[in-house]
Design a protein around this motif. Structure first.
Motif, PDB file in Angstrom:
ATOM      1  N   GLU A  80       0.826  -1.195   0.000  1.00  0.00           N
ATOM      2  CA  GLU A  80       0.000   0.000   0.000  1.00  0.00           C
ATOM      3  C   GLU A  80       0.866   1.253   0.000  1.00  0.00           C
ATOM      4  O   GLU A  80       0.573   2.225  -0.697  1.00  0.00           O
ATOM      5  N   TYR A  81       1.948   1.233   0.781  1.00  0.00           N
ATOM      6  CA  TYR A  81       2.882   2.352   0.833  1.00  0.00           C
ATOM      7  C   TYR A  81       4.111   2.016  -0.007  1.00  0.00           C
ATOM      8  O   TYR A  81       4.715   0.946   0.171  1.00  0.00           O
ATOM      9  N   VAL A  82       4.466   2.901  -0.912  1.00  0.00           N
ATOM     10  CA  VAL A  82       5.617   2.689  -1.792  1.00  0.00           C
ATOM     11  C   VAL A  82       6.498   3.934  -1.779  1.00  0.00           C
ATOM     12  O   VAL A  82       6.023   5.055  -2.018  1.00  0.00           O
ATOM     13  N   TRP A  83       7.773   3.724  -1.491  1.00  0.00           N
ATOM     14  CA  TRP A  83       8.764   4.791  -1.510  1.00  0.00           C
ATOM     15  C   TRP A  83       9.407   4.864  -2.889  1.00  0.00           C
ATOM     16  O   TRP A  83       9.729   3.837  -3.498  1.00  0.00           O
ATOM     17  N   VAL A  84       9.600   6.083  -3.370  1.00  0.00           N
ATOM     18  CA  VAL A  84      10.184   6.318  -4.691  1.00  0.00           C
ATOM     19  C   VAL A  84      11.461   7.135  -4.498  1.00  0.00           C
ATOM     20  O   VAL A  84      11.434   8.211  -3.893  1.00  0.00           O
ATOM     21  N   ILE A  85      12.590   6.616  -5.027  1.00  0.00           N
ATOM     22  CA  ILE A  85      13.902   7.188  -4.721  1.00  0.00           C
ATOM     23  C   ILE A  85      14.675   7.509  -5.996  1.00  0.00           C
ATOM     24  O   ILE A  85      14.829   6.656  -6.877  1.00  0.00           O
ATOM     25  N   ASP A  86      15.150   8.732  -6.089  1.00  0.00           N
ATOM     26  CA  ASP A  86      16.182   9.100  -7.065  1.00  0.00           C
ATOM     27  C   ASP A  86      17.360   9.612  -6.237  1.00  0.00           C
ATOM     28  O   ASP A  86      17.346  10.748  -5.763  1.00  0.00           O
ATOM     29  N   THR A 103      18.840  14.892  -3.885  1.00  0.00           N
ATOM     30  CA  THR A 103      18.299  13.575  -3.562  1.00  0.00           C
ATOM     31  C   THR A 103      16.786  13.697  -3.439  1.00  0.00           C
ATOM     32  O   THR A 103      16.280  14.509  -2.662  1.00  0.00           O
ATOM     33  N   LEU A 104      16.076  12.890  -4.228  1.00  0.00           N
ATOM     34  CA  LEU A 104      14.622  12.906  -4.224  1.00  0.00           C
ATOM     35  C   LEU A 104      14.085  11.657  -3.548  1.00  0.00           C
ATOM     36  O   LEU A 104      14.474  10.541  -3.904  1.00  0.00           O
ATOM     37  N   VAL A 105      13.191  11.840  -2.606  1.00  0.00           N
ATOM     38  CA  VAL A 105      12.511  10.726  -1.951  1.00  0.00           C
ATOM     39  C   VAL A 105      11.034  11.076  -1.845  1.00  0.00           C
ATOM     40  O   VAL A 105      10.680  12.152  -1.355  1.00  0.00           O
ATOM     41  N   GLY A 106      10.183  10.168  -2.328  1.00  0.00           N
ATOM     42  CA  GLY A 106       8.743  10.385  -2.243  1.00  0.00           C
ATOM     43  C   GLY A 106       8.050   9.184  -1.649  1.00  0.00           C
ATOM     44  O   GLY A 106       8.592   8.070  -1.626  1.00  0.00           O
ATOM     45  N   LEU A 107       6.833   9.389  -1.193  1.00  0.00           N
ATOM     46  CA  LEU A 107       6.034   8.307  -0.618  1.00  0.00           C
ATOM     47  C   LEU A 107       4.643   8.341  -1.233  1.00  0.00           C
ATOM     48  O   LEU A 107       3.988   9.383  -1.269  1.00  0.00           O
ATOM     49  N   LYS A 108       4.214   7.165  -1.707  1.00  0.00           N
ATOM     50  CA  LYS A 108       2.867   6.999  -2.252  1.00  0.00           C
ATOM     51  C   LYS A 108       2.045   6.112  -1.322  1.00  0.00           C
ATOM     52  O   LYS A 108       2.568   5.155  -0.747  1.00  0.00           O
ATOM     53  N   LYS A 109       0.769   6.402  -1.217  1.00  0.00           N
ATOM     54  CA  LYS A 109      -0.173   5.540  -0.520  1.00  0.00           C
ATOM     55  C   LYS A 109      -1.303   5.204  -1.486  1.00  0.00           C
ATOM     56  O   LYS A 109      -1.986   6.101  -1.982  1.00  0.00           O
ATOM     57  N   GLY A 116       6.868  14.197  -0.149  1.00  0.00           N
ATOM     58  CA  GLY A 116       8.050  14.236  -0.995  1.00  0.00           C
ATOM     59  C   GLY A 116       9.099  15.188  -0.460  1.00  0.00           C
ATOM     60  O   GLY A 116       8.800  16.112   0.310  1.00  0.00           O
ATOM     61  N   MET A 117      10.344  14.950  -0.891  1.00  0.00           N
ATOM     62  CA  MET A 117      11.466  15.764  -0.421  1.00  0.00           C
ATOM     63  C   MET A 117      12.527  15.876  -1.503  1.00  0.00           C
ATOM     64  O   MET A 117      12.803  14.931  -2.239  1.00  0.00           O
ATOM     65  N   MET A 118      13.118  17.058  -1.585  1.00  0.00           N
ATOM     66  CA  MET A 118      14.366  17.249  -2.322  1.00  0.00           C
ATOM     67  C   MET A 118      15.399  17.755  -1.330  1.00  0.00           C
ATOM     68  O   MET A 118      15.189  18.773  -0.662  1.00  0.00           O
ATOM     69  N   SER A 119      16.517  17.039  -1.221  1.00  0.00           N
ATOM     70  CA  SER A 119      17.607  17.430  -0.323  1.00  0.00           C
ATOM     71  C   SER A 119      18.838  17.761  -1.138  1.00  0.00           C
ATOM     72  O   SER A 119      19.239  16.974  -2.009  1.00  0.00           O
TER      73      SER A 119
END
Length: 260
Positions: A80-86, A103-109, A116-119
């Protein structure tokens, strides 16, 4: 599930961990591998190490969550929860020593972007959003991100990676937008979208994106009051042809120009 403040703390942990393994490689004489046969798609040890540390941290905290990453593929299954990483969006900038990568990290439900985040660890900036609000933290302090009003395309600032990347009819569609704006700038990768969320840029147009290039940025853009869709006005979550605008009324004009 966690409340928003808890998610923010966890994303901050991911930013700290990934930055710690990336920065020792930045502006060094690193080894560069090419992932493509007929094109140049660079990847470095920093890309791989960052994704690995992010995957390990997510897996330890949320073992039932799925993960989709640029370097190590998709093991999301039916989660159900999926993390998406670049791990490094803008590797070309990274290997050139220019600090517009991130660095991109996102979360889908349930398939929907919820965080989402850009660091950017070299500069020390983080842009985080949940689709309702977006925040900035960095050398300038902390702030709530808001896009700026720009109802007229003639007053707009436009970003794209490079017009040469548009294929066939895409270039003509893009040119119909560029010829109408006040200022055009090239490159900046994920940074362009964050500048849009911060109210410094009005339009970003790109093509050929993957889901991990854009999904983590959607909650940041929308949380700041912006709009991000594909060129037809549909969902941009899967990448492809992507357009983002800070002003919703401007977005409609951009879509009309892209459609011709």
């Amino acid at each position: 599930m966690q409340e928003r403040d808890d998610w923010s703390a966890f994303f901050t942990e991911l930013a700290d961990l990934s930055g710690a393994v990336i920065l020792p490689h930045f502006r060094t004489r690193m080894t560069i591998d090419n992932k493509e046969v007929d094109a140049f798609d660079p990847v470095t040890a920093a890309d791989r190490a960052a994704e690995q540390v992010i995957r390990r941290h997510i897996g330890a905290r949320f073992p039932d969550h799925g993960i989709l990453g640029e370097e190590f593929g998709d093991d999301s299954g039916s989660a159900e929860y999926v993390w998406v990483i670049d791990p490094i969006d803008g590797t070309r900038a990274f290997i050139s020593g220019v600090p517009v990568w991130g660095t991109l990290v996102g979360l889908k439900k349930g398939g929907r972007p919820i965080y989402g985040m850009m660091s950017q660890p070299f500069i020390g900036e983080r842009f985080i959003g949940d689709g309702r609000t977006s925040t900035y933290a960095g050398p300038a302090g902390e702030a709530v991100l808001r896009t700026r009003p720009c109802p007229s395309i003639a007053e707009a600032t436009l970003f794209t990676t490079s017009p040469t990347l548009f294929k066939d009819d895409e270039r003509a569609a893009y040119d119909r937008v560029e010829t109408g704006v006040r200022l055009t700038r090239y490159s900046c990768d994920c940074y362009a979208y964050c500048m849009l969320a911060g109210g410094h840029v009005d339009i970003v147009i790109e093509s050929g994106l993957k889901t991990f290039d854009i999904m983590p940025l959607i909650p940041v853009i929308e949380g700041a009051g912006g709009v991000v869709t594909n060129w037809q006005g549909g969902s941009a979550i899967d990448g492809g042809q992507v357009v983002a605008s800070g002003d919703p009324s401007l977005h409609e004009e951009v879509l009309r120009r892209l459609a011709g």
